[in-house]
Design a protein around this motif. Sequence first.
Motif, short mmCIF file in Angstrom:
data_model
loop_
_atom_site.label_atom_id
_atom_site.label_comp_id
_atom_site.label_asym_id
_atom_site.label_seq_id
_atom_site.Cartn_x
_atom_site.Cartn_y
_atom_site.Cartn_z
N HIS A 1 0.81 -1.22 0.00
CA HIS A 1 0.00 0.00 0.00
C HIS A 1 0.84 1.28 0.00
CE1 HIS A 1 -3.92 -1.85 0.23
NE2 HIS A 1 -3.50 -2.65 1.18
N LEU A 2 1.88 1.34 0.81
CA LEU A 2 2.78 2.51 0.75
C LEU A 2 3.69 2.45 -0.47
CD1 LEU A 2 3.68 2.77 4.51
CD2 LEU A 2 2.81 4.67 3.16
N ARG A 3 4.07 1.24 -0.83
CA ARG A 3 4.89 1.01 -2.00
C ARG A 3 6.17 1.87 -1.96
NH1 ARG A 3 -0.41 0.42 -4.20
NH2 ARG A 3 -0.49 2.31 -5.47
N THR A 4 6.41 2.70 -2.97
CA THR A 4 7.66 3.46 -3.01
C THR A 4 7.70 4.60 -2.00
OG1 THR A 4 6.78 4.83 -4.80
CG2 THR A 4 8.10 2.90 -5.43
N LEU A 5 6.60 4.82 -1.28
CA LEU A 5 6.59 5.85 -0.25
C LEU A 5 6.96 5.31 1.12
CD1 LEU A 5 3.50 8.09 -1.11
CD2 LEU A 5 5.86 8.22 -1.94
N GLN A 6 7.34 4.04 1.19
CA GLN A 6 7.77 3.49 2.48
C GLN A 6 8.90 4.30 3.13
OE1 GLN A 6 7.81 -0.93 3.40
NE2 GLN A 6 8.01 -0.96 1.18
N PRO A 7 9.95 4.67 2.38
CA PRO A 7 11.00 5.47 3.02
C PRO A 7 10.48 6.79 3.59
CG PRO A 7 11.80 4.55 0.96
CD PRO A 7 10.31 4.30 1.01
N LEU A 8 9.55 7.44 2.88
CA LEU A 8 8.99 8.69 3.38
C LEU A 8 8.19 8.43 4.66
CD1 LEU A 8 8.98 11.65 2.54
CD2 LEU A 8 6.87 11.22 1.26
N ALA A 9 7.53 7.29 4.73
CA ALA A 9 6.75 6.95 5.91
C ALA A 9 7.62 6.80 7.15
CB ALA A 9 5.96 5.67 5.67
N LEU A 10 8.89 6.44 6.96
CA LEU A 10 9.80 6.33 8.11
C LEU A 10 10.03 7.67 8.79
CD1 LEU A 10 12.74 3.91 7.19
CD2 LEU A 10 11.00 3.61 8.95
N HIS A 11 9.75 8.75 8.09
CA HIS A 11 9.90 10.07 8.69
C HIS A 11 8.68 10.44 9.53
CE1 HIS A 11 13.62 11.27 6.57
NE2 HIS A 11 13.20 10.40 5.69
N VAL A 12 7.68 9.57 9.53
CA VAL A 12 6.48 9.75 10.37
C VAL A 12 6.41 8.66 11.43
CG1 VAL A 12 3.97 9.92 10.38
CG2 VAL A 12 5.27 10.84 8.45
N ALA A 13 6.54 7.42 10.99
CA ALA A 13 6.55 6.27 11.91
C ALA A 13 7.96 6.03 12.41
CB ALA A 13 6.02 5.03 11.19
N ASN A 14 8.07 5.52 13.62
CA ASN A 14 9.40 5.25 14.19
C ASN A 14 9.61 3.78 14.47
OD1 ASN A 14 7.44 5.76 16.46
ND2 ASN A 14 9.19 5.05 17.66
N SER A 15 8.78 2.93 13.88
CA SER A 15 8.83 1.51 14.20
C SER A 15 8.30 0.72 13.02
CB SER A 15 7.98 1.25 15.46
OG SER A 15 7.94 -0.11 15.82
N LEU A 16 8.81 -0.51 12.85
CA LEU A 16 8.29 -1.40 11.80
C LEU A 16 8.51 -2.84 12.20
CD1 LEU A 16 11.10 -2.45 10.38
CD2 LEU A 16 10.83 -0.46 8.92
N PHE A 17 7.78 -3.72 11.52
CA PHE A 17 8.04 -5.15 11.63
C PHE A 17 9.08 -5.52 10.59
CE2 PHE A 17 3.71 -5.51 13.53
CZ PHE A 17 4.10 -6.13 14.72
N LEU A 18 10.05 -6.32 11.00
CA LEU A 18 11.08 -6.81 10.09
C LEU A 18 10.66 -8.17 9.54
CD1 LEU A 18 14.11 -6.22 9.17
CD2 LEU A 18 14.74 -7.87 10.92
#
Length: 360
Positions: A281-298
Motif C-alpha cells: 500500500h505505501l509502495r515506493t513511499l515506504q522510506p517517506l513513511a519512516l519520517h512519520v513512523a518510528n517503528s516497523l516489523f522486520l
Amino acid sequence: MFNYFDDLARRQLSGATLTRDEALAVLTSTDEQLLEVVAAAARLRRAHFGNSVKVNYLVNLKSGLCPEDCTYCSQRLGSAAQILKYTWLKPEEAVAQAATGIRAGASRVCLVASGKSPSDRDVDRVAGLVSELKSEHPDVEVCACLGILKDGQAGRLKDAGADAYNHNLNTSEAMYSQICSTHEYSDRVRTVEQAKEVGLSPCSGLIVGMGESDEQLIDAVFALRALSSESIPVNFLMPFDGTPLEGTWLLTPAHCLRILALVRFACPDTELRMAGGREMHLRTLQPLALHVANSLFLGDYLTSEGQEAVADLDMIAENGFVVLGRTQPDELGADDAGTSPGGPLAIRRRGAGTAMAPNA
C-alpha cells in the motif's frame, strides 16, 4: 508563508491536544500539501524519537484454525485463503525463530497465536516461552498477542517477564459489528485495560482500508489515545483471496501517509509502527513513511511474506536512521538484495511452522 500543518506541529510540541477538526484537516489534505503534512509530522517524530527506528519481529506460534469470523483475517473461521495452518510450535522452535529476528536487529519480539481467547494452559505455555526468551535475551522486549484475556491471565504473563500485550482495536466502535460478530469491541477495550492494570505496556492499533469513513478512522485513533496505547501498529488491509474483504483496494500510498500522520499528530510521543500491508500500500513511499513512523516489523507477517529483511535494513540506513539499540547505521547490503515493494500478496511459506529459514 503560513503553513497550517507546521503550525499544528508547533502547537503539539507545546502540549496541545489534536482536535477532530484538525484531524480531519490532516486526512483531507491535498496531494499538493502532502509533503507539508509529512514534514510537520516528522518534526514530532524527531522530537520524541530522534533518528532511531524500533525493529519488531513476529513469531506466529500457531497459524489458522481460528473460530472467530473477523472479515479481514486470513485465519478466520471459513477462510479459503491458502495460508499455512499448524498448531502450537515446539518451544525450542519458537525460541529459535525469535532469535533469528533478534540477530537481525529486533529489540521487541511479538509472540502471536490465533484464537478468540487463550486457555490457562495456553497462557502457561506462552509464559514458559517468555521466561526462556528473557533468560537468553534479557534486553529484548517480549510482547504477547493471544486474544481476549480472562481474569488473571495478564498477570501470569507479566510475572513470566512479558513487557507488553498487543490487542488491536482495529477500527471504531461504530464500525466494529461490520467486521466481526463473534466478539464485541468492548471485549478488546477490556483486554487492553487488563494489560495496563498489571503493568504490561499496552500495544493496540488499527487496520485501515476496510471501508471506514474519515470520521470512523478519527474515532478509532482518538479511542487509542484515550486508552493510552503506548505502541500503535497501523496495519493496511491485505485483502486475501478467500476472505470476505477479498478484492478490497481502497487505499492509495498518499492516503496511507496521511493516516500515519494523523496518528502521529494525535499521539506525538507514542511508538507508531507501520505494520502489515505497508509494502503493497505505501509502495515506493515506504522510506517517506519512516519520517512519520518510528517503528516497523522486520521480515514476514503472520500469514504473508514481507519484503526481504535486508531491504528493510537498507531502507532504514539509506534514509539516515539507525536501528534502535545500535549507535551506527547498519552496513548496506553489498548486492542490494531484496524484492521490489508493492507486488502481489505472497502467502508465507517460510519460517515458523515450516522447514524453511525465516525471513530475517
